[in-house]
Design an enzyme around this catalytic site. Structure first.
Site, PDB file in Angstrom:
ATOM      1  N   GLU A 109       0.823  -1.206   0.000  1.00 55.05           N
ATOM      2  CA  GLU A 109       0.000   0.000   0.000  1.00 55.05           C
ATOM      3  C   GLU A 109       0.861   1.262   0.000  1.00 55.05           C
ATOM      4  O   GLU A 109       1.961   1.266   0.547  1.00 55.05           O
ATOM      5  CB  GLU A 109      -0.837   0.058   1.273  1.00 55.05           C
ATOM      6  CG  GLU A 109      -1.784  -1.091   1.432  1.00 55.05           C
ATOM      7  CD  GLU A 109      -2.403  -1.115   2.822  1.00 55.05           C
ATOM      8  OE1 GLU A 109      -3.241  -1.984   3.044  1.00 55.05           O
ATOM      9  OE2 GLU A 109      -2.036  -0.276   3.668  1.00 55.05           O
ATOM     10  N   CYS A 122       2.780   8.262   1.909  1.00 56.39           N
ATOM     11  CA  CYS A 122       3.289   7.288   2.873  1.00 56.39           C
ATOM     12  C   CYS A 122       3.542   5.989   2.104  1.00 56.39           C
ATOM     13  O   CYS A 122       2.612   5.430   1.523  1.00 56.39           O
ATOM     14  CB  CYS A 122       2.225   7.109   3.949  1.00 56.39           C
ATOM     15  SG  CYS A 122       2.612   5.822   5.121  1.00 56.39           S
ATOM     16  N   CYS A 129       5.550  -7.775   7.211  1.00 60.37           N
ATOM     17  CA  CYS A 129       6.586  -7.324   8.141  1.00 60.37           C
ATOM     18  C   CYS A 129       6.902  -8.441   9.121  1.00 60.37           C
ATOM     19  O   CYS A 129       6.035  -9.216   9.482  1.00 60.37           O
ATOM     20  CB  CYS A 129       6.089  -6.083   8.892  1.00 60.37           C
ATOM     21  SG  CYS A 129       7.355  -5.344   9.949  1.00 60.37           S
ATOM     22  N   CYS A 133       4.496  -6.281  15.684  1.00 60.15           N
ATOM     23  CA  CYS A 133       3.851  -5.362  16.642  1.00 60.15           C
ATOM     24  C   CYS A 133       2.378  -5.769  16.750  1.00 60.15           C
ATOM     25  O   CYS A 133       1.693  -5.941  15.738  1.00 60.15           O
ATOM     26  CB  CYS A 133       3.970  -3.921  16.163  1.00 60.15           C
ATOM     27  SG  CYS A 133       5.681  -3.421  15.886  1.00 60.15           S
ATOM     28  N   CYS A 136      -0.746  -3.949  14.929  1.00 58.79           N
ATOM     29  CA  CYS A 136      -0.543  -3.588  13.519  1.00 58.79           C
ATOM     30  C   CYS A 136      -1.045  -4.691  12.589  1.00 58.79           C
ATOM     31  O   CYS A 136      -0.646  -5.847  12.714  1.00 58.79           O
ATOM     32  CB  CYS A 136       0.944  -3.329  13.289  1.00 58.79           C
ATOM     33  SG  CYS A 136       1.380  -3.141  11.566  1.00 58.79           S
ATOM     34  N   CYS A 347      -2.747   0.841   8.577  1.00 60.62           N
ATOM     35  CA  CYS A 347      -1.735   0.275   7.689  1.00 60.62           C
ATOM     36  C   CYS A 347      -1.919  -1.230   7.555  1.00 60.62           C
ATOM     37  O   CYS A 347      -2.023  -1.941   8.540  1.00 60.62           O
ATOM     38  CB  CYS A 347      -0.364   0.611   8.284  1.00 60.62           C
ATOM     39  SG  CYS A 347       0.965  -0.354   7.642  1.00 60.62           S
TER      40      CYS A 347
END
Ligand code: SF4
Length: 359
Positions: A109, A122, A129, A133, A136, A347
């Site tokens: 994205e 952004c 990832c 976290c 997220c 996100c």
């Protein structure tokens, strides 16, 4: 059909080597860099100062490499969220699908956020990832691959607002300092005179604090830095962000203190506020102690609720008094306005949905 190799993401020296290997003159390398990064062409045919035969030879093995837009959501406030196919690889000359079959269904994205005269993009640095976290959506999707420098730069070129962008922030999917070589190269392309020629002041890299590469970034770049803090207490932060166990926030701040942020370069700390978890006066006090004497800003961020995470955003009242406490102690603190709330704003939401639809 054999996959073509992308030119985007390469330096003039590398483009010169490609030009020579395809029988074009050496100066065609610089010409290609100008077409890619200044004129932002999508096809080799648009590189009209290369000979027709040269372009034909190049096109047998190479392509520009700007990714197509898979989807675009537009918020009532003008925020636009773009979805691109992930085409990641450690090696730019390999197609992603050659290295990870999951990538076929991966997407990344980029979000364009208008704010008065500013248009900030952004961008993502990885598909998924590794950092895990808890709050997220990208972290939930796991890791699918590093983006090449070309795939990072492609986001800046492919969005409809490309020529109007005032700022770029590396705050999308992925941890940029976990893909440092490609991110470093993308930063070089954005700031070099032969590339986009942007001032480093227009670019911010956001990290959770991957210490060895943070050191390199601070040495090798003049771009701004944003650090995801989210909790000043080691044990609590480790519960939210596993990275704390490897590279504690206190060590990250200690490193940052060795650099000068009193001039043009800025450092900020991102602090997402969760109701009843990290929004107390005790937390504000600990932030003041951690950051005392450092020239920086603390950005307090409202949390977009995500499924299967027990905390909601802190109340406006709590956030206001938290900011007041920080400011009273001499820190600069702002409450970040929520943008794009009516689209899949958190996100990783849109890319996650795409993955579900595909699988
Ligand atoms: Fe990765 Fe950033 Fe999400 Fe953490 S917050 S999992 S570093 S994308």
């Amino acid at each position: 059909m054999e996959k073509r190799i992308k030119l985007l993401g390469r330096t003039p020296e590398e483009l010169t080597a490609i030009a020579l290997s395809e029988g074009l003159p050496a100066f065609a390398g610089k010409q290609m860099a100008s077409w890619l990064y200044q004129k932002k062409v999508r096809t080799l045919d648009e590189m009209t100062n290369l000979s027709k035969e040269g372009r034909a030879r190049l096109s047998q093995r190479y392509e520009v490499g700007v990714a197509p837009v898979l989807a675009c959501q537009v918020s009532r406030d003008g925020t636009r969220k773009y979805l691109f196919p992930a085409d990641c690889s450690h090696r730019p000359e390999l197609h992603a699908a050659d290295t990870d079959p999951n990538l076929e269904h991966s997407a990344i994205e980029a979000v364009m956020i208008p704010d008065g005269e500013r248009k900030t993009l952004c961008i993502s640095s990885q598909a998924g990832c590794k950092m895990g976290c808890r709050f997220c959506m990208t972290g939930r999707q796991g890791f699918h691959g590093h983006l090449s420098a070309g795939d990072i730069i492609s986001q800046v070129i492919a969005v409809a607002e490309s020529d109007e962008l005032t700022n770029v922030v590396f705050m999308g999917m992925g941890e940029p300092l976990d893909n440092y070589e490609n991110v470093r190269r993308a930063l070089e392309i954005l700031t070099a005179p032969w590339g986009f020629g942007w001032s480093p002041k227009r670019i911010t890299l956001s990290t959770i604090g991957v210490l060895p590469n943070l050191h390199r970034f601070l040495e090798e770049s003049r771009c701004h830095l944003a650090v995801s803090l989210h909790d000043p207490f080691a044990e609590e932060r480790a519960g939210l962000m596993p990275v704390q166990k490897a590279w504690p926030a206190s060590e990250v701040v200690r490193l940052i203190r060795q650099y000068d942020f009193t001039g043009q370069r800025r450092v900020s700390f991102e602090y997402t506020m969760f109701d009843g978890l990290n929004d107390s006066p005790r937390h504000a006090d600990a932030i003041v102690r951690l950051l005392r004497g450092l020239e920086c800003r603390v950005n307090l961020i409202r949390f977009h609720k995500i499924p299967d995470f027990e905390y909601d955003t802190a109340s406006d009242h709590r956030m206001e008094s938290f900011r007041g406490q920080l400011e009273k102690a001499g820190l600069t603190a702002t409450i970040r306005a929520s943008r794009g709330q009516d689209i899949d704003a958190a996100c990783g939401m849109l890319a996650g949905q795409n993955r579900q639809n595909q699988s």
